[in-house]
Design a protein around this motif. Sequence first.
Motif, PDB file in Angstrom:
ATOM      1  N   GLN A   7       0.846  -1.191   0.000  1.00 56.19           N
ATOM      2  CA  GLN A   7       0.000   0.000   0.000  1.00 56.19           C
ATOM      3  C   GLN A   7       0.882   1.241   0.000  1.00 56.19           C
ATOM      4  O   GLN A   7       1.813   1.355   0.800  1.00 56.19           O
ATOM      5  CB  GLN A   7      -0.919   0.032   1.219  1.00 56.19           C
ATOM      6  N   LEU A  32      -1.312  -1.148  -4.120  1.00 56.30           N
ATOM      7  CA  LEU A  32      -2.611  -0.684  -3.643  1.00 56.30           C
ATOM      8  C   LEU A  32      -2.478   0.759  -3.176  1.00 56.30           C
ATOM      9  O   LEU A  32      -1.553   1.091  -2.427  1.00 56.30           O
ATOM     10  CB  LEU A  32      -3.091  -1.566  -2.492  1.00 56.30           C
ATOM     11  N   SER A  61      -7.543   0.035  -5.129  1.00 56.10           N
ATOM     12  CA  SER A  61      -7.693   0.973  -4.014  1.00 56.10           C
ATOM     13  C   SER A  61      -7.709   0.181  -2.715  1.00 56.10           C
ATOM     14  O   SER A  61      -8.224  -0.929  -2.655  1.00 56.10           O
ATOM     15  CB  SER A  61      -8.988   1.773  -4.150  1.00 56.10           C
ATOM     16  N   TYR A  62      -7.145   0.787  -1.666  1.00 54.14           N
ATOM     17  CA  TYR A  62      -7.081   0.090  -0.382  1.00 54.14           C
ATOM     18  C   TYR A  62      -7.126   1.108   0.746  1.00 54.14           C
ATOM     19  O   TYR A  62      -6.112   1.575   1.195  1.00 54.14           O
ATOM     20  CB  TYR A  62      -5.798  -0.730  -0.295  1.00 54.14           C
ATOM     21  N   VAL A  63      -8.348   1.450   1.171  1.00 54.12           N
ATOM     22  CA  VAL A  63      -9.603   1.090   0.540  1.00 54.12           C
ATOM     23  C   VAL A  63     -10.347   2.363   0.213  1.00 54.12           C
ATOM     24  O   VAL A  63     -10.088   3.413   0.806  1.00 54.12           O
ATOM     25  CB  VAL A  63     -10.481   0.197   1.467  1.00 54.12           C
ATOM     26  N   SER A  64     -11.309   2.282  -0.720  1.00 51.10           N
ATOM     27  CA  SER A  64     -12.138   3.428  -1.052  1.00 51.10           C
ATOM     28  C   SER A  64     -13.231   3.601  -0.007  1.00 51.10           C
ATOM     29  O   SER A  64     -13.822   2.625   0.458  1.00 51.10           O
ATOM     30  CB  SER A  64     -12.763   3.241  -2.434  1.00 51.10           C
ATOM     31  N   GLY A  92     -10.982  -2.193  -3.365  1.00 45.34           N
ATOM     32  CA  GLY A  92     -11.094  -2.300  -1.918  1.00 45.34           C
ATOM     33  C   GLY A  92     -12.093  -1.287  -1.416  1.00 45.34           C
ATOM     34  O   GLY A  92     -12.086  -0.132  -1.847  1.00 45.34           O
ATOM     35  N   LEU A  93     -12.978  -1.708  -0.513  1.00 44.82           N
ATOM     36  CA  LEU A  93     -13.988  -0.825   0.047  1.00 44.82           C
ATOM     37  C   LEU A  93     -13.961  -0.862   1.569  1.00 44.82           C
ATOM     38  O   LEU A  93     -13.657  -1.890   2.168  1.00 44.82           O
ATOM     39  CB  LEU A  93     -15.392  -1.239  -0.415  1.00 44.82           C
ATOM     40  N   GLY A  94     -14.301   0.262   2.164  1.00 44.91           N
ATOM     41  CA  GLY A  94     -14.474   0.347   3.604  1.00 44.91           C
ATOM     42  C   GLY A  94     -15.586   1.322   3.921  1.00 44.91           C
ATOM     43  O   GLY A  94     -16.047   2.073   3.050  1.00 44.91           O
ATOM     44  N   THR A 162     -12.242  -6.532  -2.174  1.00 43.11           N
ATOM     45  CA  THR A 162     -11.759  -6.654  -0.803  1.00 43.11           C
ATOM     46  C   THR A 162     -12.596  -5.743   0.085  1.00 43.11           C
ATOM     47  O   THR A 162     -12.745  -4.552  -0.216  1.00 43.11           O
ATOM     48  CB  THR A 162     -10.284  -6.241  -0.692  1.00 43.11           C
ATOM     49  N   GLY A 164     -12.421  -4.089   3.564  1.00 39.69           N
ATOM     50  CA  GLY A 164     -11.513  -3.827   4.661  1.00 39.69           C
ATOM     51  C   GLY A 164     -12.284  -3.374   5.883  1.00 39.69           C
ATOM     52  O   GLY A 164     -12.905  -2.308   5.866  1.00 39.69           O
ATOM     53  N   THR A 184      -8.332  -5.318   9.216  1.00 37.30           N
ATOM     54  CA  THR A 184      -7.584  -4.087   9.456  1.00 37.30           C
ATOM     55  C   THR A 184      -6.927  -4.042  10.824  1.00 37.30           C
ATOM     56  O   THR A 184      -5.945  -3.325  11.019  1.00 37.30           O
ATOM     57  CB  THR A 184      -8.515  -2.873   9.321  1.00 37.30           C
TER      58      THR A 184
END
Length: 305
Positions: A7, A32, A61-64, A92-94, A162, A164, A184
Amino acid sequence: MAIFSVQARPTDAASWTELARRVEAAGYDALLAADHPGHGASPFVALAAAAAVTSTLGLGSYVSNAGIREPILLATDVATLDVVSGGRARLGLGAGHTPAEWRAVGWERPDVAGRVRRCVAVAEAVRALLAGEEVTVDSPELAAYATRLTELRPVQDRIPLTMGTANSTLLRWAGAHADVVGLTGFGRTLPDGHQHEVRWGSDQIEAQLAQVTAGAAGRDRPPALEALVQQVTVTDDAEAAAAVIAADTGLTTAAVLATPFVLIGTADEIVAAVGHHQRRWGITRFVVRVDAVEALAPLLPRLTA
């Protein structure tokens, strides 16, 4: 076999593209990019630049922050990245923990339950859009009407997702729907809106994995488990290095050395720790910060064998 990704975020063109080349050449799985609007670069623009100088490296993305990203815009960015990279995009989403990012788009950050509902709604909408479906949603958390990607299709049939999180509800959802569950290790967000307490203890990890397992019931293939590694230190004195982190987190030195969220020790000790995390927790993927790239690179042939 473990899989390692990096990342990072760009500060200038030359160092960013050179990092992408180095990460790919060293054998890392993906580059990422963090996604904090107003606090860093656009991840998808940066990743498109990295795509131009690499050929096999995954890019995501890590994370959007699903809280402030609209599904059609996010799906367009991801699909475009997949096209220009030849099918190497990841998403990647959060749920979004930083209050300033919500206020920057004119919203007050909802409570945890509201952020979780929004995250799930966005994840489901983006996945449907990337699959070529038309999406209509009308809920307190999300509104979108007859939305679709009409002239843009990703190269991949399914772009890996993903999630997160350390939230129980999202862990269950990720167990049921995500390709990768990004553990995380985050606890309660601290007053600065950026830092967190940690959930690194063995009992806390077991509780989180139990949520993933519950969500994954009935799936033919459960999601991969991935840990966000906060620090990598190659040293002959692991206890001394871990003691510094222990003092900051309130954990014991032994607990720090046992958690998958840091990797500390000699090369042999780190290799052994990664194997232990795989056997005990089922964690097969690790994301490390950019400052760990050089230190960890010589170990990758052993870690990924």
